[in-house]
Design an enzyme around this catalytic site. Structure first.
Site, PDB file in Angstrom:
ATOM      1  N   ASN A 532       0.763  -1.246   0.000  1.00  0.00           N
ATOM      2  CA  ASN A 532       0.000   0.000   0.000  1.00  0.00           C
ATOM      3  C   ASN A 532       0.794   1.297   0.000  1.00  0.00           C
ATOM      4  O   ASN A 532       0.221   2.351  -0.261  1.00  0.00           O
ATOM      5  CB  ASN A 532      -0.922   0.034   1.220  1.00  0.00           C
ATOM      6  N   TYR A 533       2.097   1.233   0.297  1.00  0.00           N
ATOM      7  CA  TYR A 533       2.840   2.479   0.456  1.00  0.00           C
ATOM      8  C   TYR A 533       4.060   2.625  -0.453  1.00  0.00           C
ATOM      9  O   TYR A 533       4.540   3.728  -0.664  1.00  0.00           O
ATOM     10  CB  TYR A 533       3.290   2.645   1.907  1.00  0.00           C
ATOM     11  N   LEU A 534       4.591   1.498  -0.915  1.00  0.00           N
ATOM     12  CA  LEU A 534       5.830   1.569  -1.673  1.00  0.00           C
ATOM     13  C   LEU A 534       5.546   1.562  -3.163  1.00  0.00           C
ATOM     14  O   LEU A 534       4.979   0.597  -3.681  1.00  0.00           O
ATOM     15  CB  LEU A 534       6.730   0.396  -1.287  1.00  0.00           C
TER      16      LEU A 534
END
Length: 575
Positions: A532-534
DNA sequence: ACGCATACTTAGAATCAAATGA
DNA sequence: TCATTTGATTCTAAGTATGCGT
């Protein structure tokens, strides 16, 4: 063919970035949507006649509805939460609502209820399930596949797309996380009459199950969901939506990272701005500046306000209370230290001691003046105001973009930093290290695996074994060297022994590295940040540069989700 | 400015399936 | 070959963010 399909999709996406306006009017998510509706769980199957429930030691035959709900409770009896006061009270209250008048008159005390036979029945079923033969498993698998084939896909603008959650959630007892005031309440069975269907006007509208009607059929192409219903416990709407590998979700994901990259080029100015705002005459502006400082520096979540008593008591940045931080003028040799201790999303504890600038520190002191522990730290600020401000600084900027940006930039920096030291040792380990740095930043925790200690001990034992082997190999090498003495024949033997020793040494190192990796990962979850973030393009480019196979980093599901990135990313990609 | 509704992303645990090793 | 361990998948709760009516 998935590859041609993906390739074509990426082609379309690349165009859509440029031609976005031309493709759809603002807010239109699709032109055509057709599906079969959600899949409903099987109806309740009554217990065998010979199974008994006892109240106050007396055998009692429960009616169907009371029996079903009693079984939900009985199934959970091995869990700690069935011993909790709140859980028990909530369950009992809702269970009694399902009883007949007679049952309700009689059953007035949960302590007097004996679910033992129900519980054993359930355990027996679980055991049977575990002991199924290969053939039985195959039959079940095929039956499941058939359901997925029929209900698990939809047609969206000429693409056959997988649906993420096409199964209606089965009834049961609500299990919130942490200290949830609604834990144990009955989550009711969803019927077609509760479900709203969303699809194209010109599509074949899904048939409701025999003898039933949909609550409503609508044709709203400004949203992406296929079906929805209201959950009776929280009153929240649940949606049936597409799988992460769909074009619609992929595009959105790509967009998210593009916004985060835009923040990269403007973050210096934004930081200068909020540093300046720390001196503002307006209290609200100062609070906003400090909150932004936390969100940027510590990757805290925005912290929307929540309705009291409806959920567990958790907070994010804007909803921090005075009791959640402690100020230390000096701590462990550092000045102006803020000690955070609060429960965040999913009741995961955030504990951190951070040195901050003098100005931030002074402001915090000011915000806490004349306040009770339970008062809001930022009493002049909420997420709405914060995001309104952010969007004025940059289009699309909200609090959560900082988390995405900081996570991705950290990965990229860490990979660069670890580059030198990972040549020679394990490349994957260095990737995991970088990933872990991000997980720590975002406070992604997990419960240590149940068998962690055991598996760690096993690994340690293996290491010990290998160590002994190494000493042995070394001794043999020495001996061989002694015997060699210029004899060219035995030199070969020496070489062989040397090789064996080195191989042993390598394996030992690898195992030790693995042990460290696992130990460091004990309570840290890497998957959340990875998913979800990278920005996946960072990882794809890294793999290309390091000549690491992509499937060492991403499993099948992840590769599907990131198909867009895999096809568009070159070696020289920079976040 | 607020309170509420809506739609979507993010989250860790539970469960299932594949891999590993005794 | 079976049991155990590990990794993948499923599940659904819990967040963020925004728009609308008052």
């Amino acid at each position: 063919n998935i590859w041609t399909y993906s390739f074509r999709s990426v082609h379309i996406w690349q165009c859509s970035l440029v031609w976005e306006e031309e493709k759809y009017e603002a807010g239109i998510k699709w032109k055509f949507l057709e599906h079969k509706g959600p899949y409903f769980p099987p109806e309740y199957n009554p217990l065998p006649e010979n199974l008994n429930f006892y109240y106050n030691g007396e055998k009692l035959k429960l009616g169907l509805r009371a029996e079903e709900v009693a079984l939900y409770f009985a199934q959970m009896l091995d869990h700690e939460y069935t011993t909790r006061e709140v859980f028990r009270n909530n369950f009992f209250k809702d269970w009694r609502k399902e009883m007949t008048l007679e049952e309700r008159m009689l059953i007035t005390d949960l302590e007097k209820c004996d679910f033992g036979e129900y519980h054993n029945f359930h355990k027996q079923k679980v055991e049977e399930r575990k002991n199924r033969t290969k053939e039985e498993k195959q039959v079940l698998k095929e039956a499941n596949q058939k359901i997925t084939d029929e209900y698990g896909f939809c047609m969206l603008d000429h693409h056959r797309e997988r649906i993420g959650n096409f199964k209606i959630e089965p009834p049961g007892l609500f299990r919130g996380r942490g200290d949830h005031p609604k834990q144990g309440l009955l989550k009711k069975r969803i019927r077609p009459e509760d479900v709203i269907i969303n699809c194209s006007k010109e599509s074949h509208v899904p048939e409701p199950p025999a003898g039933h009607q949909w609550k409503e059929v609508r044709h709203d192409n400004t949203v992406t969901w296929l079906a929805s219903w209201t959950d009776n416990v929280q009153g929240a709407t649940k949606y049936v939506m597409l799988n992460a590998n769909s074009k619609l979700k992929g595009e959105k994901d790509w967009e998210k990272y593009e916004v985060a990259r835009q923040l990269k080029s403007r973050v210096d100015g934004i930081r200068a701005q909020y540093k300046d705002d720390l001196k503002s005459k307006q209290m609200g502006t100062r609070q906003r500046a400090v909150a932004l400082y936390f969100i940027d520096k510590l990757a805290l979540r925005a912290g929307n306000e929540k309705e009291e008593g409806e959920t567990a008591d958790t907070v994010g940045c804007c909803s921090l209370r005075v009791e959640h931080i402690m100020l230390h003028d000096s701590l462990d040799g550092e000045k102006c230290v803020v000690e955070f201790d609060f429960l965040g999303k999913d009741c995961i504890r955030y504990y951190n001691k951070v040195p901050v600038t003098k100005r931030v520190f002074k402001n915090l002191k000011l915000f806490m003046e004349n306040k009770q522990p339970g008062d809001d730290l930022f009493d002049r600020l909420n997420t709405g105001m914060l995001n309104k401000h952010l969007s004025s600084l940059m289009p699309g900027l909200t609090a959560k973009v900082f988390r995405t940006y900081n996570a991705s930039i950290t990965l990229q920096q860490q990979l660069k930093e670890l580059y030198d030291e990972c040549v020679g040792t394990e490349k994957l380990l260095s990737y995991n290290r970088a990933n872990r740095a991000v997980a720590i930043l975002c406070n992604h925790q997990r419960a240590p695996p149940k068998s962690f200690e055991q598996s760690m001990a096993n690994l340690q034992a293996k290491i010990e074994g290998r160590k002994e082997q190494l000493t042995l190999a070394k001794a043999e090498l020495k001996k061989a060297k002694k015997e060699a003495k210029g004899n060219s024949d035995t030199k070969l033997v020496v070489e062989k022994k040397k090789k064996a020793m080195q191989r042993c040494e390598e394996q030992l190192l690898k195992m030790e590295v693995q042990a460290t990796d696992r130990e460091e990962n004990k309570e840290i979850a890497l998957s959340t940040s990875k998913l979800n973030y990278l920005d996946p393009r960072i990882s794809v480019a890294w793999c290309k540069n390091m000549e690491v196979q992509l499937d060492k980093i991403y499993n099948k599901t992840q590769r599907d989700k990131f198909a867009w990135a895999i096809h568009m990313t070159e070696k020289d990609f920079e976040f």
